[in-house]
Design an enzyme around this catalytic site. Structure first.
Site, PDB file in Angstrom:
ATOM      1  N   ASP A   1      64.405  44.273  28.501  1.00  0.00           N
ATOM      2  CA  ASP A   1      65.124  43.238  29.262  1.00  0.00           C
ATOM      3  C   ASP A   1      66.000  43.863  30.352  1.00  0.00           C
ATOM      4  OD1 ASP A   1      65.438  40.630  29.925  1.00  0.00           O
ATOM      5  OD2 ASP A   1      66.749  40.079  28.260  1.00  0.00           O
ATOM      6  N   ASP A   2      67.215  44.282  30.005  1.00  0.00           N
ATOM      7  CA  ASP A   2      68.166  44.809  31.004  1.00  0.00           C
ATOM      8  C   ASP A   2      68.777  46.086  30.438  1.00  0.00           C
ATOM      9  OD1 ASP A   2      68.440  42.510  33.098  1.00  0.00           O
ATOM     10  OD2 ASP A   2      68.473  41.530  31.142  1.00  0.00           O
TER      11      ASP A   2
ATOM     12  N   HIS B   1      58.899  43.570  29.972  1.00  0.00           N
ATOM     13  CA  HIS B   1      60.021  42.648  30.205  1.00  0.00           C
ATOM     14  C   HIS B   1      61.246  43.487  30.505  1.00  0.00           C
ATOM     15  CE1 HIS B   1      62.243  38.725  28.909  1.00  0.00           C
ATOM     16  NE2 HIS B   1      62.963  39.423  29.782  1.00  0.00           N
TER      17      HIS B   1
ATOM     18  N   HIS C   1      64.110  43.888  33.816  1.00  0.00           N
ATOM     19  CA  HIS C   1      64.583  43.453  35.139  1.00  0.00           C
ATOM     20  C   HIS C   1      65.031  44.689  35.914  1.00  0.00           C
ATOM     21  CE1 HIS C   1      64.704  39.138  34.020  1.00  0.00           C
ATOM     22  NE2 HIS C   1      64.800  39.669  32.819  1.00  0.00           N
TER      23      HIS C   1
ATOM     24  N   GLU D   1      64.871  31.423  25.418  1.00  0.00           N
ATOM     25  CA  GLU D   1      66.025  32.284  25.146  1.00  0.00           C
ATOM     26  C   GLU D   1      67.176  31.363  24.752  1.00  0.00           C
ATOM     27  OE1 GLU D   1      67.066  34.530  28.604  1.00  0.00           O
ATOM     28  OE2 GLU D   1      67.974  36.174  27.477  1.00  0.00           O
TER      29      GLU D   1
ATOM     30  N   HIS E   1      60.390  33.210  31.892  1.00  0.00           N
ATOM     31  CA  HIS E   1      61.361  33.244  30.801  1.00  0.00           C
ATOM     32  C   HIS E   1      61.479  31.840  30.231  1.00  0.00           C
ATOM     33  CE1 HIS E   1      62.525  37.085  32.392  1.00  0.00           C
ATOM     34  NE2 HIS E   1      63.593  37.192  31.648  1.00  0.00           N
TER      35      HIS E   1
HETATM   36  N1  HPA Z   1      67.284  35.972  30.814  1.00  0.00           N
HETATM   37  C1  HPA Z   1      67.397  35.250  31.905  1.00  0.00           C
HETATM   38  N2  HPA Z   1      67.646  35.785  33.072  1.00  0.00           N
HETATM   39  C2  HPA Z   1      67.796  37.100  33.166  1.00  0.00           C
HETATM   40  C3  HPA Z   1      67.702  37.891  32.062  1.00  0.00           C
HETATM   41  C4  HPA Z   1      67.408  37.302  30.835  1.00  0.00           C
HETATM   42  O1  HPA Z   1      67.288  37.927  29.776  1.00  0.00           O
HETATM   43  N3  HPA Z   1      67.905  39.158  32.482  1.00  0.00           N
HETATM   44  C5  HPA Z   1      68.121  39.110  33.799  1.00  0.00           C
HETATM   45  N4  HPA Z   1      68.057  37.873  34.224  1.00  0.00           N
HETATM   46 ZN    ZN Z   2      64.597  38.887  30.888  1.00  0.00          ZN
END
Ligand code: HPA
Ligand code: ZN
Length: 343
Positions: free
Chosen positions: A283-284, A17, A19, A204, A201
């Protein structure tokens, strides 16, 4: 007792996971913004990286995305993503790319994917870390744009367009507020018929019921985030039974979506104790000042997990990946060769 951070950095790990756009180094953000005439509110983009909600984070993510204007930019991004993660023990990653904004601005999916593949080829040759791609639909653009993206991807794959051999699945990301993710069923149907793997996703900023609905309506094989899964005993039992993985991003859930005040409050230990295949991912990473080595160390510290438990987290990541059985066996062997650190 927690495991030593240096050993966790070296432990072979997979990131399921992550991006691609969220790996962009702050220096690269500045250079690409200059090259492509994208105004930035500050010359130190790291100043922007504090978020009070998922949607606030997404505004920054979209700004970072907007600096990617041509094939060479994508190649650079991909090369840097893999060389950076490899330095922290990542041996395999399955990265999202979300090209809705770029397609809308006139870039071709074929050019985006072939640029990324060029960067990945170079980085893989240098590091040995493998990277496959998951093309994500951006829910801010709606289900019809999502279906068109997947149709274009499938057509490019049929034509053996360069870079499409890297794509193993499709997903969806971006905002969850006011979105019925099951409306993406037509897009997922196209992907399934083409033999692509399916993730998305969810959870969240949404409920366990919405996660369950997505598994049912879209046929998700993995759930990205899945934070509220434990709220439903029925959903939990099903995901345990079917071993549907959850790609959890613990730090992101604190600093991006604010699901928890502190890492220590995250439900990850409860998920794993319930028998869920809950993995640890970034994630990022560049947008939250993170790498997978540091994420493993943070998790180990927050939950008091020692070496054996962290090795099991790494092995669960391998199980949850979309590698074939022999590739998984190779990675398990790499983990097994890693010696327990002496104190
Ligand atoms: N959630 C939703 N969209 C996203 C995320 C995330 O964690 N990271 C990059 N785009
Ligand atoms: Zn994500």
């Amino acid at each position: 007792m927690e495991a030593p951070p240096r050993a966790l950095d070296l432990l072979p790990k997979v990131d399921l996971h992550c991006h691609l756009e969220g790996t962009m180094r702050p220096t690269t953000v500045v250079e690409l913004a200059r090259k492509n005439g994208v105004p930035l509110p500050t010359e130190d983009p790291a100043e922007l990286y504090a978020y009070s909600s998922l949607d606030e984070f997404l505004a920054v993510f979209w700004l970072v995305q907007s600096t990617l204007a041509d094939r060479d930019d994508w190649a650079r991004l991909a090369y840097e993503a893999v060389t950076d993660s490899a330095r922290h023990g990542v041996v395999h990653q399955e990265c999202f790319v979300t090209p809705a904004r770029h397609r809308d601005g006139g870039q071709h999916l074929g050019a985006v994917l072939s640029g990324i593949a060029e960067g990945l080829d170079a980085a893989e040759a240098e590091t040995g870390t493998t990277c496959r791609l998951i093309v994500d639909m951006d829910r801010a653009f709606g289900p019809e744009a999502g279906r068109q993206l997947v149709e274009e991807l499938v057509d490019l794959r049929s034509a053996r367009s360069p870079g499409t051999e890297r794509v193993i699945g499709v997903g969806m990301d971006s905002t969850e507020l006011g979105v019925d993710s099951t409306s993406y069923a037509p897009a997922y149907d196209v992907a399934r018929r083409a033999g692509l793997r399916l993730t998305g996703h969810q959870g969240e900023n949404s409920t366990a019921q919405q996660v369950a609905d997505c598994i049912d309506a879209l046929g998700l094989e993995r759930v990205d985030h899945g934070v509220p899964v434990l709220d439903s005993a029925v959903l939990t039992a099903r995901m345990v039974e079917e071993r549907i993985p959850i790609t959890v991003c613990p730090t992101s859930n604190v600093v991006v979506a604010h699901c928890f005040d502190r890492l220590e409050d995250h439900v990850l230990p409860h998920m794993r104790a319930a028998g869920l295949l809950a993995t640890v991912n970034t994630d990022d990473p560049a947008l939250s000042d993170l790498d997978l080595g540091r994420e493993y160390a943070a998790v180990s510290r927050a939950f008091g997990w020692g070496w054996e438990q962290m090795v099991q987290v790494a092995l669960d990541g391998i199980e949850a990946s979309w590698l074939d059985d022999s590739e998984k066996a190779d990675l398990r062997a790499l983990v097994a060769m890693t010696e327990e650190p002496s104190r």
